[in-house]
Structure formats: C-alpha cells, structure tokens
Scaffold this motif. Structure first.
Motif, PDB file in Angstrom:
ATOM      1  N   LEU A 144       0.827  -1.206   0.000  1.00 26.88           N
ATOM      2  CA  LEU A 144       0.000   0.000   0.000  1.00 26.88           C
ATOM      3  C   LEU A 144       0.861   1.256   0.000  1.00 26.88           C
ATOM      4  CD1 LEU A 144      -2.740   1.359   0.076  1.00 26.88           C
ATOM      5  CD2 LEU A 144      -2.744   1.076   2.576  1.00 26.88           C
ATOM      6  N   THR A 145       1.947   1.251   0.751  1.00 30.31           N
ATOM      7  CA  THR A 145       2.869   2.386   0.784  1.00 30.31           C
ATOM      8  C   THR A 145       3.478   2.610  -0.595  1.00 30.31           C
ATOM      9  OG1 THR A 145       3.397   1.931   3.090  1.00 30.31           O
ATOM     10  CG2 THR A 145       4.969   3.294   1.874  1.00 30.31           C
ATOM     11  N   VAL A 146       3.853   1.527  -1.250  1.00 28.58           N
ATOM     12  CA  VAL A 146       4.475   1.617  -2.570  1.00 28.58           C
ATOM     13  C   VAL A 146       3.479   2.142  -3.607  1.00 28.58           C
ATOM     14  CG1 VAL A 146       5.606   0.311  -4.407  1.00 28.58           C
ATOM     15  CG2 VAL A 146       6.138  -0.190  -2.011  1.00 28.58           C
ATOM     16  N   LEU A 147       2.252   1.628  -3.588  1.00 27.29           N
ATOM     17  CA  LEU A 147       1.229   2.101  -4.525  1.00 27.29           C
ATOM     18  C   LEU A 147       0.949   3.591  -4.323  1.00 27.29           C
ATOM     19  CD1 LEU A 147      -1.232  -0.920  -4.318  1.00 27.29           C
ATOM     20  CD2 LEU A 147       0.142  -0.281  -6.306  1.00 27.29           C
ATOM     21  N   SER A 148       0.849   3.999  -3.074  1.00 31.42           N
ATOM     22  CA  SER A 148       0.614   5.412  -2.751  1.00 31.42           C
ATOM     23  C   SER A 148       1.774   6.279  -3.232  1.00 31.42           C
ATOM     24  CB  SER A 148       0.429   5.562  -1.240  1.00 31.42           C
ATOM     25  OG  SER A 148       0.305   6.903  -0.888  1.00 31.42           O
ATOM     26  N   ARG A 149       2.983   5.808  -3.033  1.00 35.80           N
ATOM     27  CA  ARG A 149       4.179   6.538  -3.467  1.00 35.80           C
ATOM     28  C   ARG A 149       4.213   6.688  -4.981  1.00 35.80           C
ATOM     29  NH1 ARG A 149       8.317   5.692  -7.073  1.00 35.80           N
ATOM     30  NH2 ARG A 149       9.818   7.300  -6.708  1.00 35.80           N
ATOM     31  N   ILE A 150       3.875   5.634  -5.710  1.00 36.41           N
ATOM     32  CA  ILE A 150       3.865   5.690  -7.171  1.00 36.41           C
ATOM     33  C   ILE A 150       2.816   6.690  -7.647  1.00 36.41           C
ATOM     34  CG2 ILE A 150       3.305   4.386  -9.274  1.00 36.41           C
ATOM     35  CD1 ILE A 150       4.651   1.951  -7.919  1.00 36.41           C
ATOM     36  N   ARG A 151       1.631   6.630  -7.056  1.00 32.92           N
ATOM     37  CA  ARG A 151       0.560   7.564  -7.434  1.00 32.92           C
ATOM     38  C   ARG A 151       0.997   9.010  -7.200  1.00 32.92           C
ATOM     39  NH1 ARG A 151      -5.180   6.557  -4.879  1.00 32.92           N
ATOM     40  NH2 ARG A 151      -5.465   5.223  -6.692  1.00 32.92           N
ATOM     41  N   SER A 152       1.528   9.297  -6.030  1.00 38.04           N
ATOM     42  CA  SER A 152       1.917  10.679  -5.726  1.00 38.04           C
ATOM     43  C   SER A 152       3.125  11.117  -6.559  1.00 38.04           C
ATOM     44  CB  SER A 152       2.173  10.874  -4.231  1.00 38.04           C
ATOM     45  OG  SER A 152       3.213  10.059  -3.783  1.00 38.04           O
ATOM     46  N   PHE A 153       4.049  10.220  -6.855  1.00 42.40           N
ATOM     47  CA  PHE A 153       5.204  10.556  -7.682  1.00 42.40           C
ATOM     48  C   PHE A 153       4.759  11.067  -9.049  1.00 42.40           C
ATOM     49  CE2 PHE A 153       8.204   9.319 -11.034  1.00 42.40           C
ATOM     50  CZ  PHE A 153       9.340  10.023 -10.639  1.00 42.40           C
ATOM     51  N   PHE A 154       3.875  10.336  -9.705  1.00 43.88           N
ATOM     52  CA  PHE A 154       3.429  10.735 -11.039  1.00 43.88           C
ATOM     53  C   PHE A 154       2.536  11.965 -10.998  1.00 43.88           C
ATOM     54  CE2 PHE A 154       4.969   6.562 -12.179  1.00 43.88           C
ATOM     55  CZ  PHE A 154       5.527   6.794 -13.431  1.00 43.88           C
ATOM     56  N   SER A 155       1.671  12.059 -10.001  1.00 45.49           N
ATOM     57  CA  SER A 155       0.776  13.216  -9.884  1.00 45.49           C
ATOM     58  C   SER A 155       1.529  14.476  -9.480  1.00 45.49           C
ATOM     59  CB  SER A 155      -0.315  12.947  -8.848  1.00 45.49           C
ATOM     60  OG  SER A 155      -1.147  11.915  -9.275  1.00 45.49           O
ATOM     61  N   ASN A 156       2.328  14.378  -8.426  1.00 43.46           N
ATOM     62  CA  ASN A 156       3.012  15.556  -7.878  1.00 43.46           C
ATOM     63  C   ASN A 156       4.082  16.119  -8.804  1.00 43.46           C
ATOM     64  OD1 ASN A 156       1.391  15.172  -5.667  1.00 43.46           O
ATOM     65  ND2 ASN A 156       2.997  14.321  -4.382  1.00 43.46           N
ATOM     66  N   ASN A 157       4.657  15.281  -9.649  1.00 49.25           N
ATOM     67  CA  ASN A 157       5.681  15.747 -10.578  1.00 49.25           C
ATOM     68  C   ASN A 157       5.103  16.153 -11.928  1.00 49.25           C
ATOM     69  OD1 ASN A 157       8.026  15.469  -8.909  1.00 49.25           O
ATOM     70  ND2 ASN A 157       7.787  13.257  -9.098  1.00 49.25           N
ATOM     71  N   GLY A 158       3.780  16.138 -12.050  1.00 51.81           N
ATOM     72  CA  GLY A 158       3.132  16.556 -13.279  1.00 51.81           C
ATOM     73  C   GLY A 158       3.381  15.627 -14.454  1.00 51.81           C
ATOM     74  N   LEU A 159       3.811  14.397 -14.184  1.00 49.32           N
ATOM     75  CA  LEU A 159       4.091  13.444 -15.258  1.00 49.32           C
ATOM     76  C   LEU A 159       2.814  12.909 -15.879  1.00 49.32           C
ATOM     77  CD1 LEU A 159       7.024  11.556 -13.508  1.00 49.32           C
ATOM     78  CD2 LEU A 159       7.192  13.244 -15.337  1.00 49.32           C
ATOM     79  N   VAL A 160       1.787  12.718 -15.044  1.00 46.15           N
ATOM     80  CA  VAL A 160       0.495  12.242 -15.520  1.00 46.15           C
ATOM     81  C   VAL A 160      -0.577  12.957 -14.704  1.00 46.15           C
ATOM     82  CG1 VAL A 160      -1.019  10.236 -15.792  1.00 46.15           C
ATOM     83  CG2 VAL A 160       1.437   9.944 -16.052  1.00 46.15           C
ATOM     84  N   SER A 161      -1.572  13.459 -15.359  1.00 42.02           N
ATOM     85  CA  SER A 161      -2.684  14.093 -14.659  1.00 42.02           C
ATOM     86  C   SER A 161      -3.386  13.041 -13.814  1.00 42.02           C
ATOM     87  CB  SER A 161      -3.661  14.679 -15.675  1.00 42.02           C
ATOM     88  OG  SER A 161      -4.877  14.987 -15.049  1.00 42.02           O
ATOM     89  N   SER A 162      -3.729  13.396 -12.588  1.00 46.49           N
ATOM     90  CA  SER A 162      -4.380  12.431 -11.702  1.00 46.49           C
ATOM     91  C   SER A 162      -5.698  11.931 -12.295  1.00 46.49           C
ATOM     92  CB  SER A 162      -4.587  13.019 -10.310  1.00 46.49           C
ATOM     93  OG  SER A 162      -5.335  14.204 -10.379  1.00 46.49           O
ATOM     94  N   ALA A 163      -6.311  12.704 -13.184  1.00 50.06           N
ATOM     95  CA  ALA A 163      -7.544  12.266 -13.837  1.00 50.06           C
ATOM     96  C   ALA A 163      -7.303  11.082 -14.777  1.00 50.06           C
ATOM     97  CB  ALA A 163      -8.156  13.426 -14.618  1.00 50.06           C
ATOM     98  N   PHE A 164      -6.085  10.943 -15.286  1.00 48.72           N
ATOM     99  CA  PHE A 164      -5.758   9.870 -16.226  1.00 48.72           C
ATOM    100  C   PHE A 164      -4.884   8.782 -15.613  1.00 48.72           C
ATOM    101  CE2 PHE A 164      -6.507  13.611 -18.904  1.00 48.72           C
ATOM    102  CZ  PHE A 164      -7.533  13.114 -19.690  1.00 48.72           C
ATOM    103  N   LEU A 165      -4.537   8.936 -14.344  1.00 50.22           N
ATOM    104  CA  LEU A 165      -3.621   8.003 -13.692  1.00 50.22           C
ATOM    105  C   LEU A 165      -4.385   6.890 -12.990  1.00 50.22           C
ATOM    106  CD1 LEU A 165      -0.682   7.356 -12.901  1.00 50.22           C
ATOM    107  CD2 LEU A 165      -1.014   8.804 -10.884  1.00 50.22           C
ATOM    108  N   ASN A 166      -4.024   5.664 -13.290  1.00 52.89           N
ATOM    109  CA  ASN A 166      -4.639   4.508 -12.643  1.00 52.89           C
ATOM    110  C   ASN A 166      -3.515   3.590 -12.168  1.00 52.89           C
ATOM    111  OD1 ASN A 166      -6.505   2.667 -11.739  1.00 52.89           O
ATOM    112  ND2 ASN A 166      -6.866   1.768 -13.745  1.00 52.89           N
ATOM    113  N   VAL A 167      -3.281   3.574 -10.876  1.00 58.20           N
ATOM    114  CA  VAL A 167      -2.243   2.740 -10.281  1.00 58.20           C
ATOM    115  C   VAL A 167      -2.930   1.514  -9.694  1.00 58.20           C
ATOM    116  CG1 VAL A 167      -0.449   2.610  -8.510  1.00 58.20           C
ATOM    117  CG2 VAL A 167      -0.805   4.749  -9.757  1.00 58.20           C
ATOM    118  N   VAL A 168      -2.493   0.328 -10.094  1.00 56.91           N
ATOM    119  CA  VAL A 168      -3.084  -0.923  -9.610  1.00 56.91           C
ATOM    120  C   VAL A 168      -1.977  -1.875  -9.183  1.00 56.91           C
ATOM    121  CG1 VAL A 168      -5.136  -0.747 -11.092  1.00 56.91           C
ATOM    122  CG2 VAL A 168      -3.145  -2.010 -11.892  1.00 56.91           C
TER     123      VAL A 168
END
Length: 192
Positions: free
Chosen positions: A58-82
């Motif tokens: 869970l920590t790793v999934l959360s970190r991946i989600r925030s990494f891509f969102s917070n760095n503007g790499l992928v819009s959170s609207a289009f990001l799906n971490v599974v």
C-alpha cells in the motif's frame, strides 16, 4: 497519447525482506532494466529497493501515485495505479496474518488489482471465499491465459540452481547477466 506503465521492482535489502534466496537489490534492478529496455511503455522503478526498511504494498502504490501526480508526469484524472499480481498472491490476501487486513482492503477498494491466473488456481473461488475480495470484486481484473504459462521467477531460479536451461524463459541479456554474476547457482543465497 502513449500509456506508460511502471514495472515496480519488488526487492528489499536482505535485512528488511526475509525471503529465502533473495539476492541483493542491485542485481534485481539491473535484471529488470535489461528485461524492460526494449519496451516503450514499461519502466523500472527502484524506489522500494533503495529503502532501508520493508515497505508495504500500500505504501508503494501510494508513493507511485503521488510521484506521477506531484511531478506533473500524468494528470491524476488519467492516472490509474493498480497492484498487478499472480493468483497465488491474491489467494494470500485471505490467509490470516499474511497481509494487514486494512491494507489489502484499501488496495482492493482504492487502487484495484490486476490478477494473472496461475495454473491450477480457481480465481473465482478465491474471490468468493473472502469477504473483502467479494466486496471489491469489481476492482479486480482477472487476466486469463489463453495458453497456460507456468513461467515464474521461482521456476527460473529453480532451473538455474539445477543447471537447466532458461532459454526463452527470460531475455538473453538477463541470462547473460545471471551467468556473469553467478546468481542463483546451487540455491546459494548471494551476499552483498
């Protein structure tokens, strides 16, 4: 827009993640990079492997989600971490004390799971026998194999330890790396 998929490297320091035969993280990272280098949509994330302590999924999934969102790499609207796993791991969700109940419930509910069938396992039964999996079954995507495939890292390590060929089980570059670094030979646990 091309989708980019992150292949998270599940390796820990030998002190933090107690698994028989675990090799140092730098070897695992190098092999994953070799295996993925020709892909345009898979990258290796070594963050977890570089942590000094055990990191829960869970920590790793959360970190991946925030990494891509917070760095503007992928819009959170289009990001799906599974969580992508084999049915053997999904089955372990229901085994008492193997997973923190609230963590696996959060993974199923808030992230979702892509489960790859393992030969001889009934995923529908695994899901129906567990309350949390049943509750969140709409967030579990099952990938059925058209052609049964028993390839796993455990099988590859076992073949190498018995001096059997692993040609076509992984890329030639990974096989060369394993030979060059004498990994997995005779079931010996590699030391740093």
């Amino acid at each position: 827009m091309k989708k980019k998929m992150v292949r998270h490297v599940r390796t820990q320091s030998k002190y933090a993640y107690k698994k028989k035969g675990l090799i140092p993280a730098e070897h695992h990272i190098a092999m994953c990079q070799l295996a993925c280098k020709s892909s345009e949509f898979i990258m290796v994330d070594s963050w977890e492997a570089n942590q000094r302590s055990f990191q829960r999924s869970l920590t790793v999934l959360s970190r991946i989600r925030s990494f891509f969102s917070n760095n503007g790499l992928v819009s959170s609207a289009f990001l799906n971490v599974v969580l992508v796993c084999g049915s053997d791991l999904l089955e372990s969700f229901a085994i008492a004390f193997q997973w923190c109940c609230t963590n696996f419930q959060t993974i199923c509910r808030d992230y979702g799971v892509v489960c790859i069938c393992r030969e001889g396992q009934d995923i529908e039964k695994i899901i129906s026998c567990d309350e949390i999996l049943t509750e969140d079954k709409d967030n579990i995507e099952v990938v059925d194999e058209i052609i049964p495939n028993r390839i796993s890292s455990t099988l590859v390590r076992d073949c190498i330890s018995r001096n059997l060929s692993v040609k076509y089980l992984t890329s030639d570059e990974v096989i060369d790396y394993i030979k060059r670094n004498q990994l997995y030979a005779n079931n010996a646990v590699q030391q740093e």
